[in-house]
Write an enzyme that holds these catalytic residues in place. Structure first.
Site, PDB file in Angstrom:
ATOM      1  N   ASN A 222     -10.635  -2.627  -6.404  1.00  0.00           N
ATOM      2  CA  ASN A 222      -9.801  -1.759  -7.243  1.00  0.00           C
ATOM      3  C   ASN A 222     -10.386  -1.531  -8.633  1.00  0.00           C
ATOM      4  OD1 ASN A 222      -6.588  -2.919  -5.912  1.00  0.00           O
ATOM      5  ND2 ASN A 222      -7.889  -1.198  -5.288  1.00  0.00           N
TER       6      ASN A 222
ATOM      7  N   ASP B 145       0.828  -1.206   0.000  1.00  0.00           N
ATOM      8  CA  ASP B 145       0.000   0.000   0.000  1.00  0.00           C
ATOM      9  C   ASP B 145       0.865   1.260   0.000  1.00  0.00           C
ATOM     10  OD1 ASP B 145      -2.342   1.446   0.065  1.00  0.00           O
ATOM     11  OD2 ASP B 145      -2.564   1.348   2.244  1.00  0.00           O
TER      12      ASP B 145
END
Length: 246
Positions: free
Chosen positions: A69, A21
């Site tokens: 996503n 991340d």
């Protein structure tokens, strides 16, 4: 003393999972578009794969693209898919040289055909490698994975293939994407976020968590070693007492 020298090679996580991340925030800090952060993140991917194999990690799973996503802007999604395809083509020789087997989990049918083709090609060419299994979680969501497993098991119960009384942890494991992998021992998340984001919910039941403020593009081999050292200082009891473990 080098950090590597302080690591106990007999106490390594058999399955290391990483939530990579911070690519977007890294790019923003540099005054760049998010795409540059994703591109820079591939360098960390390459370094951590090599470092994990060198260390002796048997299974490494990277959270590369989640089911959620797909909701990102189309340009960013398209960029991520292009980076994936280019990385697979570029890194195949490295995987073969280092005896690393590629695996993929997730709803792979949602991936662009070009990405599926490249993925299948690299998986096929590395299938006999034995040093480490590298698993990419692509179009992956743990809730979807568990829901699919329940549907499959329910169908088998309905058709008298499995008795409802026979359903246990092992039966559920057999119907998960990760049926060929052990449970996660250590989960690392970069960028300072303290959540698991729908990643391997079943498989991390007894995993140790390691959170770091470092953004993924800045995560290095030394940072990996720090996470492993932290893991090795912990007492894993699996519901037992300290006295029982000792």
């Amino acid at each position: 003393m080098d950090l590597l020298d302080t690591i106990d090679k007999n106490n390594l996580p058999k399955h290391l999972a990483i939530i990579m991340d911070g690519n977007g925030r890294w790019a923003k800090k540099q005054g760049l578009l998010r795409a540059f952060g994703h591109e820079r993140g591939t360098k960390s991917v390459k370094e951590i794969i090599k470092s994990s194999a060198k260390l002796g990690i048997e299974n490494l799973t990277l959270y590369a693209f989640s089911t959620e996503n797909w909701n990102r802007p189309k340009l960013e999604v398209d960029t991520l898919m292009k980076i994936l395809i280019n990385s697979l083509k570029k890194e195949l020789p490295t995987l073969e040289k280092n005896n690393i087997k590629l695996n993929a989990i997730g709803n792979l049918e949602k991936m662009p055909k070009s990405a599926q083709k490249e993925l299948i090609d690299v998986i096929e060419k590395t299938k006999n490698n034995t040093r480490m299994t590298l698993t990419l979680a692509l179009s992956y969501g743990a809730r979807e994975e568990i829901t699919n497993a329940i549907k499959q098991i329910s169908d088998k119960v309905k058709n008298n293939i499995i008795s409802i009384d026979a359903i246990d942890d092992s039966i559920i494991n057999e119907h998960l994407y990760t049926h060929n992998l052990p449970d996660v021992d250590l989960l690392i998340r970069t960028s300072g976020e303290h959540r698991v984001s729908n990643f391997l919910l079943w498989q991390i039941a007894y995993a140790e968590f390691y959170f770091t403020e470092i953004l993924w593009p800045d995560f290095t081999e030394q940072n990996l070693y720090e996470a492993i050292i932290s893991y090795q200082k912990r007492e894993r009891r699996f519901g037992k007492t300290s006295e029982q473990i000792k």
